[in-house]
Structures are given as C-alpha cells and as structure tokens.
Design a protein around this motif. Structure first.
Motif, mmCIF file in Angstrom:
data_model
loop_
_atom_site.group_PDB
_atom_site.id
_atom_site.type_symbol
_atom_site.label_atom_id
_atom_site.label_comp_id
_atom_site.label_asym_id
_atom_site.label_seq_id
_atom_site.Cartn_x
_atom_site.Cartn_y
_atom_site.Cartn_z
ATOM 1 N N GLU A 184 0.721 -1.293 0.008
ATOM 2 C CA GLU A 184 -0.007 -0.023 -0.215
ATOM 3 C C GLU A 184 0.902 1.438 -0.006
ATOM 4 O OE1 GLU A 184 -3.511 -0.096 -0.248
ATOM 5 O OE2 GLU A 184 -2.821 -2.058 -0.855
ATOM 6 N N PRO A 185 0.242 2.500 -0.552
ATOM 7 C CA PRO A 185 1.036 3.543 -0.655
ATOM 8 C C PRO A 185 1.750 3.959 0.637
ATOM 9 C CG PRO A 185 -0.887 3.742 -1.752
ATOM 10 C CD PRO A 185 -1.025 2.496 -1.216
ATOM 11 N N GLY A 186 2.980 4.333 0.753
ATOM 12 C CA GLY A 186 3.636 4.564 2.159
ATOM 13 C C GLY A 186 4.009 3.454 2.856
ATOM 14 N N ARG A 187 3.765 2.328 2.544
ATOM 15 C CA ARG A 187 4.034 0.909 3.313
ATOM 16 C C ARG A 187 4.810 0.279 2.559
ATOM 17 N NH1 ARG A 187 -1.017 -0.517 7.006
ATOM 18 N NH2 ARG A 187 0.457 -1.734 8.056
ATOM 19 N N GLU A 188 5.001 0.448 1.290
ATOM 20 C CA GLU A 188 5.821 -0.454 0.424
ATOM 21 C C GLU A 188 7.029 -1.401 0.900
ATOM 22 O OE1 GLU A 188 4.186 2.845 -2.101
ATOM 23 O OE2 GLU A 188 5.492 2.688 -0.145
ATOM 24 N N GLU A 189 7.150 -2.579 0.506
ATOM 25 C CA GLU A 189 8.250 -3.251 0.728
ATOM 26 C C GLU A 189 9.079 -3.755 -0.447
ATOM 27 O OE1 GLU A 189 9.005 -4.319 3.977
ATOM 28 O OE2 GLU A 189 6.896 -4.328 4.885
ATOM 29 N N PRO A 190 10.492 -4.004 -0.048
ATOM 30 C CA PRO A 190 11.306 -4.289 -1.214
ATOM 31 C C PRO A 190 11.395 -5.536 -1.786
ATOM 32 C CG PRO A 190 12.685 -4.490 0.558
ATOM 33 C CD PRO A 190 10.991 -4.019 1.023
ATOM 34 N N GLY A 191 11.572 -5.550 -3.214
ATOM 35 C CA GLY A 191 11.235 -6.882 -3.886
ATOM 36 C C GLY A 191 12.286 -6.955 -5.017
ATOM 37 N N VAL A 192 12.327 -7.857 -5.655
ATOM 38 C CA VAL A 192 12.886 -8.177 -6.932
ATOM 39 C C VAL A 192 11.925 -8.749 -8.201
ATOM 40 C CG1 VAL A 192 15.224 -7.997 -5.977
ATOM 41 C CG2 VAL A 192 14.120 -10.422 -6.247
ATOM 42 N N LEU A 193 12.197 -8.187 -9.079
ATOM 43 C CA LEU A 193 11.742 -8.904 -10.413
ATOM 44 C C LEU A 193 12.767 -9.580 -11.111
ATOM 45 C CD1 LEU A 193 9.522 -9.327 -12.646
ATOM 46 C CD2 LEU A 193 10.284 -7.455 -13.767
ATOM 47 N N LEU A 194 12.722 -11.096 -11.008
ATOM 48 C CA LEU A 194 13.786 -11.988 -11.583
ATOM 49 C C LEU A 194 13.709 -12.158 -13.238
ATOM 50 C CD1 LEU A 194 13.880 -14.819 -8.925
ATOM 51 C CD2 LEU A 194 15.266 -12.524 -9.150
ATOM 52 N N ASP A 195 14.628 -12.675 -13.603
ATOM 53 C CA ASP A 195 14.909 -12.790 -15.074
ATOM 54 C C ASP A 195 13.886 -13.582 -15.716
ATOM 55 O OD1 ASP A 195 16.926 -10.684 -15.114
ATOM 56 O OD2 ASP A 195 18.533 -12.292 -15.285
ATOM 57 N N ASP A 196 13.635 -14.634 -14.900
ATOM 58 C CA ASP A 196 12.275 -15.503 -15.364
ATOM 59 C C ASP A 196 10.806 -15.013 -15.086
ATOM 60 O OD1 ASP A 196 12.184 -15.790 -12.598
ATOM 61 O OD2 ASP A 196 12.736 -17.872 -12.424
ATOM 62 N N PHE A 228 16.203 -6.914 3.162
ATOM 63 C CA PHE A 228 16.681 -5.393 3.208
ATOM 64 C C PHE A 228 15.306 -4.502 3.670
ATOM 65 C CE2 PHE A 228 18.818 -8.010 -0.034
ATOM 66 C CZ PHE A 228 19.885 -7.395 0.102
ATOM 67 N N HIS A 229 15.846 -3.181 4.410
ATOM 68 C CA HIS A 229 14.651 -2.503 4.882
ATOM 69 C C HIS A 229 13.922 -2.027 3.925
ATOM 70 C CE1 HIS A 229 12.661 0.286 7.287
ATOM 71 N NE2 HIS A 229 13.158 1.155 6.851
ATOM 72 N N ASP A 230 14.588 -0.975 2.903
ATOM 73 C CA ASP A 230 14.000 -0.656 1.649
ATOM 74 C C ASP A 230 14.994 -0.054 1.010
ATOM 75 O OD1 ASP A 230 11.831 0.537 0.253
ATOM 76 O OD2 ASP A 230 11.120 1.959 1.811
ATOM 77 N N TYR A 231 14.633 0.483 -0.315
ATOM 78 C CA TYR A 231 15.432 0.891 -1.424
ATOM 79 C C TYR A 231 15.348 2.319 -1.110
ATOM 80 C CZ TYR A 231 14.815 -3.559 -3.195
ATOM 81 O OH TYR A 231 14.828 -5.206 -3.581
ATOM 82 N N ASP A 232 16.181 2.797 -0.200
ATOM 83 C CA ASP A 232 15.988 4.225 0.166
ATOM 84 C C ASP A 232 17.610 4.744 0.108
ATOM 85 O OD1 ASP A 232 17.379 2.932 2.409
ATOM 86 O OD2 ASP A 232 15.716 3.722 3.785
ATOM 87 N N GLU A 233 17.791 6.047 0.663
ATOM 88 C CA GLU A 233 19.201 6.653 0.501
ATOM 89 C C GLU A 233 20.210 5.741 1.232
ATOM 90 O OE1 GLU A 233 21.499 10.934 2.072
ATOM 91 O OE2 GLU A 233 19.220 10.566 2.090
ATOM 92 N N GLY A 234 19.958 5.306 2.393
ATOM 93 C CA GLY A 234 20.937 4.258 2.839
ATOM 94 C C GLY A 234 21.431 3.070 2.196
ATOM 95 N N PHE A 235 20.183 2.442 1.616
ATOM 96 C CA PHE A 235 20.453 1.098 0.716
ATOM 97 C C PHE A 235 21.534 1.556 -0.213
ATOM 98 C CE2 PHE A 235 19.419 -0.949 -3.171
ATOM 99 C CZ PHE A 235 19.476 -2.414 -2.738
ATOM 100 N N PHE A 236 21.467 2.754 -0.904
ATOM 101 C CA PHE A 236 22.353 2.891 -2.018
ATOM 102 C C PHE A 236 23.670 3.377 -1.636
ATOM 103 C CE2 PHE A 236 18.020 3.558 -4.229
ATOM 104 C CZ PHE A 236 18.163 2.538 -5.225
ATOM 105 N N ILE A 260 1.995 -2.632 -7.043
ATOM 106 C CA ILE A 260 3.469 -2.192 -7.351
ATOM 107 C C ILE A 260 3.495 -0.857 -6.923
ATOM 108 C CG2 ILE A 260 5.183 -2.274 -8.980
ATOM 109 C CD1 ILE A 260 4.361 -5.304 -7.870
ATOM 110 N N GLY A 261 4.374 -0.422 -6.248
ATOM 111 C CA GLY A 261 4.766 0.816 -5.919
ATOM 112 C C GLY A 261 5.764 1.524 -6.725
ATOM 113 N N PRO A 262 6.297 2.613 -6.479
ATOM 114 C CA PRO A 262 7.383 3.073 -6.920
ATOM 115 C C PRO A 262 8.514 2.288 -6.808
ATOM 116 C CG PRO A 262 6.598 4.659 -5.323
ATOM 117 C CD PRO A 262 5.694 3.650 -5.512
ATOM 118 N N PRO A 263 9.800 2.146 -7.609
ATOM 119 C CA PRO A 263 10.726 1.015 -7.436
ATOM 120 C C PRO A 263 11.370 1.441 -6.224
ATOM 121 C CG PRO A 263 11.163 1.964 -9.363
ATOM 122 C CD PRO A 263 9.796 2.666 -8.975
ATOM 123 N N ILE A 264 11.930 2.691 -5.746
ATOM 124 C CA ILE A 264 12.619 3.247 -4.687
ATOM 125 C C ILE A 264 11.703 4.149 -3.594
ATOM 126 C CG2 ILE A 264 14.717 3.213 -6.253
ATOM 127 C CD1 ILE A 264 14.483 6.287 -6.257
#
Length: 283
Positions: free
Chosen positions: A8-20, A30-38, A66-70
């Motif tokens: 949900e908006p504001g409560r997104e969790e990180p994930g990955v889209l695999l090649d398959d 991972f906590h999130d794809y945020d400033e600290g992550f990068f 699906i939310g924004p990717p970061i």
C-alpha cells in the motif's frame, strides 16, 4: 534482476523482479530501497542475494500493488526542453544550457496508480522521460566519472498542469508538483544492464494511440553531462532522481492542444525498462 516495491502507498516493501518473471519479496533481507540502501552497498548485497537464489524470499502475491521502485527521494530534479523537437513544439527559444526545475517529492507515486486531475484543471499533460537514480553522492563530478554515480534507470512521467505552469506566474514547480504527478516504475533497472543510456526508445500512448515516440540519443544533453552539470549546483544524494526531459508529442504541443481528461489511459514505456500505466480521474 530489477528492483521493485510492493504494498500500500507509504508502506511498500522491497522486492526483486527476476529474469524468469518471478517477483520475490526481499523485505526479510533489506529494509527498503532508500538513501541508506544505495549509500552503503545495498545494490551489491542485493545482487549477491539474488545470485544465491534469494534464500528465504517468497513470491509476491500476484494481486499486490506495485509501488514506485525506490523510496521517496530527497529530491526530483527535472530537465526542461532537453529534446529539440519538444522545445520547438512549444515555439520557444532553444536553451543554451540545461533548464532545471524541481518537482516536489510529495508528487511521488506508483507506476499503475491513478493520476488525479486537480479541481478546476483543464490542461493536464503528460511527458514520458528516462529517470536516472543516483547511487552515490555526486558533488561537482566530471562528465567522465558521472555514470559511475548512477545506480540505475526507470520510466518516469512528468505530469504537468499547464495553466499552473505557464499562466500563473513564477517558475514551473507549481504546475509540476500536484499529488500523483511523479509516477516512476515499474522497476529500477541496474545501470550495469544499460550500457548506453543514450540508446533507448521511449514512447507514450494515450488511449492506445502513440503520442510520443523518441530516442534518448536525441537528448541535447545526455545523462553523463546532466549528472555532472547538476552536481555543480547541488549535491545529488543516493536515491535522488533526475528526470531527463521528454521528446515531442505532448498535448500542449498539438494543434489544437489535446489535454488529458478523466477516463483517459496513459501508457509510458522505455525499451528494456518496461511500461507503466495511469488512468486519469477527476479530483
């Protein structure tokens, strides 16, 4: 591997889209794809986790939003009139240097979220753009080193209310920053998978009809130059987004202009990065 976020908006969790095509929940690692992550090696750690087979990662439910990717960036820096055909369709002077403006980060939204036409708005417009996500702090970097500071690329739509932007005085920010005017996605593609950011086709369809159809190679100022140039005036922080401009074909440039109305469907896509879709709703 591409980076996605879900929930949900504001409560997104990180994930990955695999090649398959599988979508895997990465929130256990991972906590999130945020400033600290990068900033602290998150991309390398994520790639290692994926290479190990995503241990303990479960598939994301197919019905998940699906939310924004970061995570919401500290700033969204936009480049105006960066394609010659777009500058010409406005009938305005060709800029001698990049035109920079800011889009409020409260406009941040997901790739399939509705876009709301603000109350009283009559000139809602679309602009498909290549988004550049910064991977490490860039301050006065050279053009030669600029791409080393890029984490990845995504699809962005710079929605604009042209009355607010062009007819109400001041700078462009007020016409660019309404809630929902900054969707990005559907994923973040690591820079290692895009050897040449100036070799990508990008397009926008409104109600299934192509309105914009261009190449990132047509930018008057390419990605490396833009990262270097912008970093002269401000520090670009990990997770910051640069929206690199749009090709010709926006609604305002048509004769007569053709703006978005409630019920319209907007699809923006970039070769190798994916497509996102918004439905226009009334505010």
């Amino acid at each position: 591997m591409k980076l996605i976020r879900f929930g949900e908006p504001g409560r997104e969790e990180p994930g990955v889209l695999l090649d398959d095509g599988r979508r895997i929940d990465a929130s256990g690692q991972f906590h999130d794809y945020d400033e600290g992550f990068f900033a602290f090696g998150g991309m390398d750690a994520l790639e290692s986790w994926v290479a190990d087979g995503c241990p303990d990662g479960e598939e994301i439910p197919p019905t998940a939003r699906i939310g924004p990717p970061i995570d919401r960036p500290s700033k969204i820096v936009c480049v105006g009139k960066n394609y010659l055909d777009h500058a010409k369709e406005f009938g305005e002077e060709i800029p001698s240097e990049p035109v920079l403006f800011m889009k409020a980060n409260s406009a941040w939204s997901g790739p399939f979220d509705d876009v709301t036409r603000p109350p009283g708005s009559k000139k809602l417009d679309y602009e498909v753009e290549l988004a550049v996500v910064i991977g490490k702090t860039a301050s006065r970097v050279s053009e030669l080193d600029a791409l080393d500071h890029v984490a990845g690329y995504s699809v962005f739509c710079d929605y604009s209310e042209r009355t607010y932007q062009k007819e109400m005085g001041g700078q462009w920010t007020k016409g660019k920053s309404c809630d929902g005017f900054g969707p990005m996605g559907p994923a973040l593609t690591p820079a290692s998978q895009i050897p040449d950011p100036q070799g990508l086709r990008l397009w926008c369809k409104v109600n299934g009809v192509i309105r914009q159809n261009g190449w990132t190679g047509d930018m008057m100022n390419g990605v490396a130059f833009l990262v270097s140039y912008i970093s002269r005036f401000m520090s670009l922080l990990p997770g910051d987004v640069i929206a690199t401009g749009t090709p010709g074909g926006v609604g305002m440039g048509m004769k007569p202009p053709r703006y978005l109305t409630p019920g319209d469907s907007v699809i923006c896509g970039i070769e190798g990065l994916g497509e996102m879709r918004q439905r226009v709703v009334e505010g």
